[in-house]
Every structure is written in C-alpha cells, then in structure tokens.
Write a protein that holds these residues in place. Structure first.
Motif, short mmCIF file in Angstrom:
data_model
loop_
_atom_site.label_atom_id
_atom_site.label_comp_id
_atom_site.label_asym_id
_atom_site.label_seq_id
_atom_site.Cartn_x
_atom_site.Cartn_y
_atom_site.Cartn_z
N TRP A 98 1.00 -1.24 -0.19
CA TRP A 98 0.07 -0.05 -0.03
C TRP A 98 0.88 1.29 -0.06
N VAL A 99 1.75 1.44 0.90
CA VAL A 99 2.71 2.34 0.91
C VAL A 99 3.72 2.30 -0.46
N ALA A 100 3.97 1.24 -1.02
CA ALA A 100 5.01 1.32 -2.17
C ALA A 100 4.24 1.92 -3.28
N VAL A 101 3.10 1.59 -3.58
CA VAL A 101 2.30 2.06 -4.61
C VAL A 101 1.92 3.51 -4.44
N ALA A 102 1.64 4.03 -3.17
CA ALA A 102 1.45 5.60 -3.16
C ALA A 102 2.85 6.08 -3.43
N LEU A 103 3.86 5.60 -3.02
CA LEU A 103 5.10 6.41 -3.12
C LEU A 103 5.47 6.39 -4.73
N ARG A 104 5.30 5.35 -5.50
CA ARG A 104 5.66 5.08 -6.88
C ARG A 104 4.58 6.05 -7.63
N THR A 105 3.10 6.20 -7.25
CA THR A 105 2.21 6.97 -7.91
C THR A 105 2.71 8.41 -7.64
N ILE A 106 3.05 8.76 -6.41
CA ILE A 106 3.33 10.30 -6.23
C ILE A 106 4.84 10.84 -6.80
N SER A 107 5.70 9.67 -6.75
CA SER A 107 7.24 10.06 -7.06
C SER A 107 7.41 11.06 -8.22
N PRO A 108 6.82 11.10 -9.31
CA PRO A 108 7.13 11.94 -10.49
C PRO A 108 6.59 13.56 -9.77
N ALA A 109 5.83 13.70 -8.79
CA ALA A 109 5.37 15.06 -8.53
C ALA A 109 6.43 15.53 -7.49
N LEU A 110 7.24 14.85 -6.74
CA LEU A 110 7.94 15.24 -5.67
C LEU A 110 9.26 15.88 -6.07
N ASP A 111 9.83 16.88 -5.15
CA ASP A 111 10.83 17.72 -5.36
C ASP A 111 12.05 16.34 -5.39
N ALA A 112 13.36 16.79 -5.77
CA ALA A 112 14.38 15.82 -6.03
C ALA A 112 14.68 15.06 -4.62
N ASP A 113 14.87 15.71 -3.46
CA ASP A 113 15.23 15.14 -2.17
C ASP A 113 14.07 14.16 -1.75
N ALA A 114 12.75 14.60 -2.03
CA ALA A 114 11.46 13.71 -1.51
C ALA A 114 11.55 12.47 -2.40
N SER A 115 11.84 12.69 -3.76
CA SER A 115 11.80 11.45 -4.83
C SER A 115 13.06 10.55 -4.52
N ASP A 116 14.04 11.18 -3.97
CA ASP A 116 15.09 10.27 -3.69
C ASP A 116 15.01 9.45 -2.29
N ALA A 117 14.10 10.17 -1.35
CA ALA A 117 13.75 9.28 -0.17
C ALA A 117 12.75 8.28 -0.49
N ALA A 118 11.90 8.61 -1.38
CA ALA A 118 11.03 7.55 -1.74
C ALA A 118 11.71 6.22 -2.43
N TRP A 119 12.34 6.46 -3.34
CA TRP A 119 13.10 5.48 -4.01
C TRP A 119 13.94 4.79 -2.92
N ALA A 120 14.70 5.53 -2.20
CA ALA A 120 15.49 4.81 -1.22
C ALA A 120 14.74 3.62 -0.16
N TRP A 121 13.57 4.25 0.07
CA TRP A 121 12.69 3.06 0.90
C TRP A 121 12.33 2.18 0.08
N LEU A 122 11.85 2.33 -1.34
CA LEU A 122 11.20 1.33 -2.28
C LEU A 122 12.41 0.16 -2.37
N TYR A 123 13.71 0.74 -2.76
CA TYR A 123 14.74 -0.18 -3.00
C TYR A 123 15.69 -0.81 -1.81
N GLU A 124 15.66 -0.08 -0.68
CA GLU A 124 16.54 -0.37 0.34
C GLU A 124 16.00 -0.82 1.51
N ASP A 125 15.11 0.23 1.99
CA ASP A 125 14.42 0.04 3.30
C ASP A 125 13.11 -0.61 3.47
#
Length: 135
Positions: A50-77
C-alpha cells in the motif's frame, strides 16, 4: 452444551495491519497532522505494498530530495519494514516535500468481526439520528 457467543466470536478475529497516511505542514511547527487515507491489510506484504504503490504514484511530482527518499525506501528500506511488520512491530515511512511531511504508519492490529444484524430490529435511539447538512 451450546458454545458461548464469546467463544464463537473470537474464532473469527483476524490478525492484520492498520495503515494510515497523514500530512503535516513543516513550516511553523504548529500544524496538526491531517488524515488523508487508511487501509486495512491482512498481511505484511499487503501493508507495505500500500505504501509502495502510493510512493510510486506520487514520486514523479516530488522534489528531488523527496523523490530520492521515496526510492530509497522502495529499494533499500522496504525489506526492513516488512521484517519489522512480521515481528509485529509498528512501522513509519516519512518523506518531506515542499514544506509538507507525508507519513505512512502501519500498525499490527486484531480485526474484530462485526455483529451480524440481518433481521435484527435496531435500537429505538437509532431512529433519533438526524444527519447534519453539509455545505
């Protein structure tokens, strides 16, 4: 001997996870969290998905730092989040974008069955309820 209501009800209790998403303005520190969404998941995989889908959905609209944090959680955390959930530990995923903190919280819960009310007369006070008009 007839089984008690308590005994038959508890056999339908299901373990699961209560998931919520809230936002908080980060500017002045006095803002209260605003509830955005919730989800009842019946497995750790369903909860973190549920969290992963939300992060993937909003990631294109996030600023660079927030997008990096989102993808770090998706791939590492994300894997550590799943492990924590399987140990029945609550988890939080947070990113900050443009003065807004977005927080997903996942907590292990027990889902209780609702009483079956088919062919049951409602209490008299139920008929006194008058919904407020929304403007």
């Amino acid at each position: 001997m007839t089984p008690s209501i308590a005994a038959t009800s508890t056999s339908r209790i299901r373990r699961g996870y209560w998931c919520e998403c809230r936002t908080t303005a980060t500017g002045n520190g006095t803002e209260r969290p605003v509830f955005l969404a919730s989800f009842d998941a019946y497995s750790a995989a369903q909860a973190d998905r549920w969290v992963a889908v939300a992060l993937r959905t909003i990631s294109p609209a996030l600023d660079a730092d927030a997008s990096d944090a989102a993808w770090a959680w998706l791939y590492e955390d994300r894997l550590e989040t799943r492990r924590s959930l399987l140990r029945s530990e609550p988890c939080t995923v947070t990113i900050t974008h443009a003065g807004t903190r977005i927080t997903w919280t996942i907590r292990p819960v027990l889902f209780l069955p609702l009483a079956h009310q088919q062919n049951i007369e409602l209490l008299s006070c139920a008929h006194d309820f008058k919904p407020h008009a929304t403007d």
